[in-house]
Design a protein around this motif. Structure first.
Motif, PDB file in Angstrom:
ATOM      1  N   ARG A  43      12.283 -40.394  19.775  1.00  0.00           N
ATOM      2  CA  ARG A  43      12.799 -39.902  18.197  1.00  0.00           C
ATOM      3  C   ARG A  43      11.738 -38.608  18.625  1.00  0.00           C
ATOM      4  O   ARG A  43      10.301 -38.606  18.119  1.00  0.00           O
ATOM      5  CB  ARG A  43      12.042 -40.832  17.247  1.00  0.00           C
ATOM      6  N   ILE A  44      12.541 -38.226  18.784  1.00  0.00           N
ATOM      7  CA  ILE A  44      12.149 -36.286  19.113  1.00  0.00           C
ATOM      8  C   ILE A  44      12.744 -35.168  18.490  1.00  0.00           C
ATOM      9  O   ILE A  44      14.349 -34.925  17.925  1.00  0.00           O
ATOM     10  CB  ILE A  44      11.585 -35.917  19.891  1.00  0.00           C
ATOM     11  N   VAL A  45      12.634 -33.874  17.787  1.00  0.00           N
ATOM     12  CA  VAL A  45      13.381 -33.161  17.452  1.00  0.00           C
ATOM     13  C   VAL A  45      12.374 -31.973  17.781  1.00  0.00           C
ATOM     14  O   VAL A  45      11.463 -31.946  17.353  1.00  0.00           O
ATOM     15  CB  VAL A  45      13.099 -32.887  15.656  1.00  0.00           C
ATOM     16  N   LEU A  46      13.655 -30.617  18.257  1.00  0.00           N
ATOM     17  CA  LEU A  46      13.087 -29.968  19.225  1.00  0.00           C
ATOM     18  C   LEU A  46      13.512 -28.364  18.232  1.00  0.00           C
ATOM     19  O   LEU A  46      14.858 -28.514  17.712  1.00  0.00           O
ATOM     20  CB  LEU A  46      13.696 -29.919  20.196  1.00  0.00           C
ATOM     21  N   THR A  47      13.035 -27.440  17.796  1.00  0.00           N
ATOM     22  CA  THR A  47      13.020 -25.992  16.888  1.00  0.00           C
ATOM     23  C   THR A  47      12.251 -25.197  17.934  1.00  0.00           C
ATOM     24  O   THR A  47      11.957 -25.419  19.025  1.00  0.00           O
ATOM     25  CB  THR A  47      11.691 -26.494  15.581  1.00  0.00           C
ATOM     26  N   GLU A  72      20.124 -37.488  12.336  1.00  0.00           N
ATOM     27  CA  GLU A  72      19.821 -38.901  13.240  1.00  0.00           C
ATOM     28  C   GLU A  72      19.981 -40.246  12.478  1.00  0.00           C
ATOM     29  O   GLU A  72      19.681 -41.313  13.433  1.00  0.00           O
ATOM     30  CB  GLU A  72      18.622 -39.051  14.471  1.00  0.00           C
ATOM     31  N   GLY A  73      20.156 -40.687  11.060  1.00  0.00           N
ATOM     32  CA  GLY A  73      20.015 -41.646  10.844  1.00  0.00           C
ATOM     33  C   GLY A  73      18.071 -42.691  10.847  1.00  0.00           C
ATOM     34  O   GLY A  73      18.760 -43.565  10.642  1.00  0.00           O
ATOM     35  N   TRP A  74      17.307 -41.327  11.378  1.00  0.00           N
ATOM     36  CA  TRP A  74      15.932 -42.175  11.115  1.00  0.00           C
ATOM     37  C   TRP A  74      15.974 -42.413   9.320  1.00  0.00           C
ATOM     38  O   TRP A  74      14.290 -42.989   9.534  1.00  0.00           O
ATOM     39  CB  TRP A  74      15.514 -41.305  12.016  1.00  0.00           C
ATOM     40  N   ALA A  75      16.111 -41.255   8.731  1.00  0.00           N
ATOM     41  CA  ALA A  75      15.493 -41.607   7.533  1.00  0.00           C
ATOM     42  C   ALA A  75      16.606 -40.800   6.165  1.00  0.00           C
ATOM     43  O   ALA A  75      18.053 -41.146   7.777  1.00  0.00           O
ATOM     44  CB  ALA A  75      14.781 -39.990   6.919  1.00  0.00           C
ATOM     45  N   SER A  76      17.141 -41.404   5.629  1.00  0.00           N
ATOM     46  CA  SER A  76      17.521 -41.567   4.765  1.00  0.00           C
ATOM     47  C   SER A  76      17.679 -40.490   3.303  1.00  0.00           C
ATOM     48  O   SER A  76      18.928 -40.385   3.072  1.00  0.00           O
ATOM     49  CB  SER A  76      17.927 -42.551   3.807  1.00  0.00           C
ATOM     50  N   ASN A  77      16.401 -39.497   3.211  1.00  0.00           N
ATOM     51  CA  ASN A  77      16.340 -38.862   2.258  1.00  0.00           C
ATOM     52  C   ASN A  77      15.362 -37.728   2.813  1.00  0.00           C
ATOM     53  O   ASN A  77      14.398 -38.118   3.941  1.00  0.00           O
ATOM     54  CB  ASN A  77      16.302 -38.581   0.843  1.00  0.00           C
ATOM     55  N   ALA A  78      14.872 -36.808   2.490  1.00  0.00           N
ATOM     56  CA  ALA A  78      13.981 -35.762   2.733  1.00  0.00           C
ATOM     57  C   ALA A  78      12.228 -36.720   2.530  1.00  0.00           C
ATOM     58  O   ALA A  78      11.471 -36.072   3.381  1.00  0.00           O
ATOM     59  CB  ALA A  78      13.997 -34.246   2.360  1.00  0.00           C
ATOM     60  N   ASP A  86       5.267 -36.960   9.317  1.00  0.00           N
ATOM     61  CA  ASP A  86       3.574 -36.866   8.891  1.00  0.00           C
ATOM     62  C   ASP A  86       2.840 -38.035   9.656  1.00  0.00           C
ATOM     63  O   ASP A  86       1.893 -37.673  10.218  1.00  0.00           O
ATOM     64  CB  ASP A  86       3.123 -37.264   7.500  1.00  0.00           C
ATOM     65  N   SER A  87       3.408 -39.155  10.038  1.00  0.00           N
ATOM     66  CA  SER A  87       3.066 -39.981  10.605  1.00  0.00           C
ATOM     67  C   SER A  87       3.542 -40.250  11.571  1.00  0.00           C
ATOM     68  O   SER A  87       1.861 -40.578  12.845  1.00  0.00           O
ATOM     69  CB  SER A  87       3.527 -41.645  10.211  1.00  0.00           C
ATOM     70  N   GLY A  88       3.304 -39.310  12.564  1.00  0.00           N
ATOM     71  CA  GLY A  88       4.433 -39.012  13.775  1.00  0.00           C
ATOM     72  C   GLY A  88       5.098 -39.916  14.533  1.00  0.00           C
ATOM     73  O   GLY A  88       4.930 -40.045  16.033  1.00  0.00           O
ATOM     74  N   GLU A  89       5.494 -40.870  13.701  1.00  0.00           N
ATOM     75  CA  GLU A  89       7.314 -41.637  14.293  1.00  0.00           C
ATOM     76  C   GLU A  89       8.173 -40.987  14.822  1.00  0.00           C
ATOM     77  O   GLU A  89       8.635 -41.365  15.374  1.00  0.00           O
ATOM     78  CB  GLU A  89       7.543 -42.607  13.052  1.00  0.00           C
ATOM     79  N   VAL A  90       8.122 -39.353  13.640  1.00  0.00           N
ATOM     80  CA  VAL A  90       9.106 -38.968  14.880  1.00  0.00           C
ATOM     81  C   VAL A  90       8.130 -38.036  15.192  1.00  0.00           C
ATOM     82  O   VAL A  90       7.431 -36.783  13.955  1.00  0.00           O
ATOM     83  CB  VAL A  90      10.332 -38.763  13.703  1.00  0.00           C
ATOM     84  N   ALA A  91       8.020 -37.235  16.627  1.00  0.00           N
ATOM     85  CA  ALA A  91       7.888 -35.756  16.911  1.00  0.00           C
ATOM     86  C   ALA A  91       7.994 -34.516  17.032  1.00  0.00           C
ATOM     87  O   ALA A  91       9.801 -34.355  16.450  1.00  0.00           O
ATOM     88  CB  ALA A  91       7.483 -36.062  18.646  1.00  0.00           C
ATOM     89  N   SER A 111      20.642 -37.250  19.288  1.00  0.00           N
ATOM     90  CA  SER A 111      22.387 -37.929  19.831  1.00  0.00           C
ATOM     91  C   SER A 111      23.031 -36.182  19.894  1.00  0.00           C
ATOM     92  O   SER A 111      24.350 -35.897  20.136  1.00  0.00           O
ATOM     93  CB  SER A 111      22.675 -38.065  18.688  1.00  0.00           C
ATOM     94  N   MET A 112      22.679 -34.809  19.516  1.00  0.00           N
ATOM     95  CA  MET A 112      23.524 -33.694  19.977  1.00  0.00           C
ATOM     96  C   MET A 112      23.888 -33.378  21.233  1.00  0.00           C
ATOM     97  O   MET A 112      23.104 -33.616  21.895  1.00  0.00           O
ATOM     98  CB  MET A 112      22.573 -32.500  19.340  1.00  0.00           C
ATOM     99  N   PRO A 113      25.339 -33.078  21.093  1.00  0.00           N
ATOM    100  CA  PRO A 113      25.419 -32.557  22.335  1.00  0.00           C
ATOM    101  C   PRO A 113      25.055 -30.806  22.727  1.00  0.00           C
ATOM    102  O   PRO A 113      24.981 -30.537  22.238  1.00  0.00           O
ATOM    103  CB  PRO A 113      27.301 -32.344  22.207  1.00  0.00           C
TER     104      PRO A 113
END
Length: 418
Positions: A43-47, A72-78, A86-91, A111-113
């Motif tokens: 679970r990570i998002v790159l920027t 990614e479907g890890w959350a349903s809203n902002a 905030d919790s670090g569950e997603v890096a 999941s992004m190509p």
């Protein structure tokens, strides 16, 4: 002829320049990031840009990261997405730490190509995610809604697998020949990719015809998406440029720049012979905004597409793209004068990328930290302009801040005392 003996600096810069200009990038595949990008199988998002702590991201870059979590479907809203971050569950990670290069906010999720671009000789790889489409509302411009989600799904489930099938059927697509030819057709391969996008599509057409019986409507939709917009090739230009720049990085004693990038708070450069990012204030911008927008809306939300300028494209080839004056403002005379001044701050002329307007002189390539300071000429970049409310609101020219080069020169002198 001078009989001056080359210094260690000269030798190191010539080696970095050689590596940069000898790169032979080939598109070898398109795969989900989790399957091929180092460190993306979690679970990570790159920027984009030099890394910040999650809580330091703001504005459109922060919103883009949140949108990636929802996609990614890890959350349903902002709110749920922010709690996970905030919790670090997603890096949150920096694109370039994972061999990626990000347009504007970047935003890679597992999941992004991604395009897999490889240097033919060395096997050096770089990755870039795919262009979302012609809408001004895009995740990499800090917007996530149903329209953006549907665009991303179309890329993930139709465009990427279809092009990937064609690329595999062909055994890969050499990109440098396309880049060379497109420069002679009015592209600079950053803000203008019209010719390159069409040339790339043409390379795929024979394979599409052979795959039509198997893929049918997906081929039709892919051709429509490839040919309806003029910016598709930008992400391939970026990945190709990163391969070349990374090959030139890490040459001991070299003062050549190997990356330029933004995040929401700062501009930064990498230098071949120095570890880490060298950070400074945001760049100065001269923008032409779309109707209905004004300068008070301009914001920074990241961006690593100036990797193209780093290897002699984009703003360093703008004299070959005269139609850009209608898109990003200014005059063609100013574009030519600006482009010509960049020869004073670069190590050499690119042996492959040529400018017909300068009698086929090679583009100025290999930004030298010390020449920038000596000549008092700053690197320029062609970029899209983001708005505070998200989305693209214009285009323009930005000039790198001198502070980055001053810091780099001081660091270099500490590392390599005379």
């Amino acid at each position: 002829m001078s009989d001056r003996k080359p210094s260690n600096l000269d030798i190191a810069n010539e080696e970095a320049f050689r590596r940069m200009t000898s790169a032979d990038p080939v598109l070898v595949d398109i795969l989900p990031a989790r399957e091929v990008v180092p460190g993306m199988n979690k679970r990570i998002v790159l920027t984009s840009g030099p890394a910040l702590a999650w809580r330091e991201y703001e504005g459109g870059q922060r919103q883009g990261i949140i949108g990636g979590v929802i996609y990614e479907g890890w959350a349903s809203n902002a709110d749920e997405a922010v709690a996970l971050l905030d919790s670090g569950e997603v890096a949150v990670g920096a694109c370039q730490d994972h061999s990626c290069v990000g347009s504007l906010a970047g935003i890679y999720t597992p999941s992004m190509p991604v395009f897999v671009v490889e240097d033919r000789a060395s096997g050096q790889r770089a990755f870039c995610n795919m262009y979302e489409g012609k809408s001004r509302k895009r995740l990499n411009y800090g917007i996530y809604d149903d329209v953006v989600r549907d665009q991303l799904k179309l890329v993930e489930y139709v465009l990427a697998p279809t092009i990937a099938a064609a690329v595999r059927e062909m055994g890969g697509v050499p990109l440098k020949p396309i880049m060379i030819r497109s420069l002679n057709m009015g592209d600079e391969l950053h803000s203008r990719n019209t010719a390159a996008s069409l040339l790339f599509a043409r390379e795929l057409f024979p394979s599409f015809l052979r795959l039509y019986g198997e893929l049918g409507e997906a081929v039709q939709k892919t051709i429509e998406l490839l040919t309806e917009d003029n910016y598709f090739f930008l992400r391939l230009s970026m990945a190709s440029s990163k391969v070349a720049a990374d090959l030139a990085h890490g040459v001991e004693g070299s003062s050549l720049v190997t990356a330029m990038a933004f995040n929401c708070k700062e501009f930064a450069i990498r230098v071949s012979g120095i570890d880490g990012w060298i950070r400074g204030p945001h760049a100065a911008v001269e923008a032409k905004l779309f109707d209905g927008h004004d300068e008070s809306e301009i914001t920074w939300m990241g961006g690593e597409s100036p990797i193209t300028e780093t290897i002699g494209l984009g703003g360093f080839a703008q004299a070959g793209a005269p139609t850009l004056q209608a898109y990003q403002g200014g005059s063609y005379a100013a574009m030519m004068e600006r482009n010509e001044s960049l020869y004073r701050i670069t190590h050499g002329e690119n042996p492959d990328f040529k400018l017909a307007v300068f009698a086929y002189r090679g583009t100025p390539t290999g930004i030298d930290v010390f020449r920038v300071l000596e000549e008092r000429v700053l690197p320029v970049m062609d970029i899209g302009i983001a708005g505070k409310g998200g989305g693209q609101i214009g285009a323009g020219i930005v000039s790198a801040p001198v502070e980055c080069f001053q810091k780099a020169a001081a660091l270099y002198k500490e590392l390599y005392p005379q």
